[in-house]
Design a protein around this motif. Structure first.
Motif, short mmCIF file in Angstrom:
data_model
loop_
_atom_site.label_atom_id
_atom_site.label_comp_id
_atom_site.label_asym_id
_atom_site.label_seq_id
_atom_site.Cartn_x
_atom_site.Cartn_y
_atom_site.Cartn_z
N ALA A 1 14.47 89.66 7.10
CA ALA A 1 15.20 89.57 7.92
C ALA A 1 15.19 88.47 8.49
O ALA A 1 14.87 87.26 7.64
N GLN A 2 15.92 87.36 9.17
CA GLN A 2 16.46 86.41 9.87
C GLN A 2 15.52 86.08 11.17
O GLN A 2 15.23 84.58 10.93
N GLN A 3 15.08 86.53 11.75
CA GLN A 3 14.96 86.63 13.04
C GLN A 3 13.22 85.37 12.36
O GLN A 3 12.74 85.87 11.52
N PRO A 4 12.70 83.97 13.10
CA PRO A 4 11.05 83.96 12.84
C PRO A 4 10.20 84.34 13.64
O PRO A 4 10.16 85.83 14.24
N LEU B 1 1.70 95.81 12.84
CA LEU B 1 3.01 95.49 13.46
C LEU B 1 4.11 94.76 13.97
O LEU B 1 3.72 93.94 15.06
N LEU B 2 5.51 94.42 13.02
CA LEU B 2 6.00 93.39 13.56
C LEU B 2 7.39 94.53 14.26
O LEU B 2 7.70 95.00 13.88
N ILE B 3 7.36 93.39 15.42
CA ILE B 3 8.58 94.08 15.51
C ILE B 3 9.97 92.81 15.75
O ILE B 3 9.98 91.65 16.68
N ASP B 4 10.95 92.93 15.02
CA ASP B 4 12.32 91.74 15.21
C ASP B 4 10.66 90.26 15.07
O ASP B 4 11.16 89.00 15.41
N GLY B 5 10.39 90.46 14.21
CA GLY B 5 9.93 89.45 13.41
C GLY B 5 8.07 88.71 14.02
O GLY B 5 7.70 87.97 14.09
#
Length: 569
Positions: A356-359, A18-22
């Motif tokens: 998405a843009q977050q790293p 699971l990734l949350i905001d990357g």
């Protein structure tokens, strides 16, 4: 908030990430929680843990990334017609076309099933090798590298060479430069011979790799040189020896010609004879030759001095060690979960980077990604006859003292490791100097074949005293030659082929295990322990306290350190 759930499911080694905001919240193989080794079931327990850890509901998942693409299987259907032109392959043509079409349909239905579980999410299916590539490269943290994926099958691909770049930290990109299609498959051949030798395909290839160390490859060298030929574009597999796969249950994977040239199939309960050892040795030698050929191709196609390797064949630590020894690359990296389970991370990472843009964060260099139980509340009555006490003293020094006395001890601490190797959180530790320790571990603790070696673990700063690898090996994924000092002081960890699958540990990576090694060195003069997984043959690595206590009760373990609980028989 953007939540991307990565899923490996319905084939084998089910897992979820699971990734949350990357940021990688967590990852765990379902078997560590369900106690079913290599399970193909939907990773229900893994997903439940991830959602709880992130404090979200299924309705808050924005995207589900699945590690296979159904339509890609259909490429094999028209190509199966070419099998009709040869008498050796004609009988496989229709079953192969039917098998690939059936799996394509099943995979597309699985996508629909995932959509029903997460009603607000967009379900994205990825080419299997792309998921492998993204994980292998993202986990390395390197700014640029060649990426070599070698497995049994990903839709129709079996081998890919790609170039990974990360000009901006956390924003990796991977571009495929070359692909090899089935039926040319190293993983397929290795699995076929594993099964012929009487072990479980897809599970016990490592046993065959170990058996190879006590065999003579010369006996069957010419057979494998003909069966797996290297070419300027990679390699081919001779269908008169290994027939094309059909993806149908029960299909034979070796031909009568192979049997006549080698030996009859061995039953699992039959004794291991020299012919089996020699067959394993020739298979392993040819696998290493082809892996080295592919590594040279990757160097040439990418121009990179770094290599990331993934896919099931990347678990062949002896082959990885040979690539390192060849000196083609300044650095070789294998992620902690190179097999299919790790594609749950790779799939989610690929979807996040594309939407998405977050790293990305929490992936590079990480292996302790699963659940932890810092304060287990257990009904000790379930395991009668145990002596249980909570430690108040220095745990590392206490454990080192018990190991120096010759005890074989299970260690359960922190978060569950990713991948097939126990890396100090779900381990069995033993002194590398105890007389007869390997025999006792195999016969009384692990219940496995007597020729199986055990891996050493050593502080990274002292690894060069005992091992000639020349680079860190934090995930126990590389076999190394050993030094004269190792042969003298710790012969128990040196396999018959003169190598050891070493794990190097830093105080940052695993502070407790590093402290145990140093405390053991103070008592014995040697900073090396045996480290094997906390399980017995046929069972998954223990992911829960209950599983660890069952392992203690059902094996020859002397004791278990469960967080700060000391549990002895």
């Amino acid at each position: 908030m953007t939540a991307v759930l990565g899923v490996c499911s319905y084939t084998h080694d089910s897992a979820a990430a699971l990734l949350i905001d990357g940021h990688l919240v967590g990852f765990v193989e379902e078997e560590r929680l369900s106690q079913v080794k290599h399970t193909k079931d939907y990773p229900r327990l893994a997903v439940e843990w991830l959602l709880k850890r992130a404090d979200i509901t299924p309705q808050e998942i924005d995207a589900v990334a699945y590690n296979f693409s159904g339509p890609r299987y259909l490429k094999a259907v028209p190509r199966a017609i070419s099998l009709l032109t040869s008498g050796e392959t004609r009988s496989r043509a229709v079953p192969r076309a039917h098998g690939f079409a059936t799996v394509a349909t099943r995979t597309m239905r699985r996508r629909q099933a995932l959509g029903r579980m997460f009603p607000r999410a967009r379900v994205r299916t990825l080419a299997h090798h792309r998921a492998h590539q993204m994980y292998a490269f993202a986990a390395s943290g390197l700014p640029e590298a060649a990426v070599l994926i070698v497995d049994s099958l990903g839709e129709t691909q079996t081998t890919t060479i790609a170039h990974g770049r990360q000009p901006v930290p956390g924003r990796p990109t991977v571009r495929t430069l070359h692909a090899v299609e089935d039926p040319a498959s190293l993983g397929y051949v290795y699995g076929a011979v594993t099964e012929h030798l009487g072990w479980r395909r897809g599970d016990e290839e490592g046993t065959v790799m170990a058996l190879a160390g006590v065999g003579d490859p010369a006996r069957f060298r010419s057979l494998f040189a003909r069966a797996i030929r290297t070419t300027p574009t990679a390699f081919t597999v001779d269908s008169s020896v290994f027939p094309p796969r059909t993806l149908q249950p029960g299909a034979v994977r070796v031909t009568p010609r192979f049997v006549a040239a080698t030996c009859p199939p061995r039953a699992a309960d039959e004794p291991v004879e020299q012919v089996h050892c020699d067959l394993a040795a020739a298979l392993q030698e040819r696998t290493e030759d082809v892996l080295l050929h592919l590594a040279r191709m990757a160097r040439r196609l990418t121009g990179s001095s770094r290599l990331c390797v993934g896919g099931g064949v990347a678990a062949n630590c002896v082959g990885i060690g040979r690539i390192i020894e060849e000196g083609l690359f300044d650095q070789v990296f294998v992620p902690p979960a190179p097999g299919d389970s790790g594609t749950a991370i790779g799939a989610s990472a690929a979807v996040h980077v594309s939407t998405a843009q977050q790293p990305l964060s929490g992936i590079a260099g990480e292996c302790y990604l699963g659940p932890s139980w810092s304060s287990p509340i257990l009904d000790w009555a379930r395991w009668p006859g145990l002596q249980v006490r909570r430690l108040s003293e220095d745990r590392a020094s206490f454990l080192a003292e018990q190991l120096a006395r010759g005890l074989i001890i299970g260690l359960f601490q922190g978060r569950v490791e990713a991948g097939p190797r126990a890396l100090g959180n779900r381990s069995i530790l033993a002194s590398s100097m105890s007389e007869g320790v390997v025999d006792r571990l195999n016969a009384e603790v692990k219940f496995r074949e007597p020729f199986r070696p055990f891996a050493p673990v050593v502080p990274a700063e002292r690894a060069a005293e005992y091992f000639s690898l020349g680079q860190d090996a934090p995930f126990m994924s590389m076999a190394s030659r050993v030094t004269a000092k190792a042969r003298e002081q710790i012969p128990a960890v040196v396999h018959a082929n003169g190598t050891a699958r070493v794990q190097t540990v830093t105080p940052t990576q695993n502070p407790f295990l590093h402290a145990v090694l140093n405390a053991f060195a103070l008592r014995t003069g040697v900073p090396v322990l045996i480290n094997t997984s906390l399980n017995v043959k046929g069972k998954p690595i223990c992911g829960t306290p209950e599983m660890a206590l069952d392992c203690l009760m059902d094996s020859g373990l002397d004791a278990l350190l469960l967080e700060d609980w000391w549990i002895a028989k």
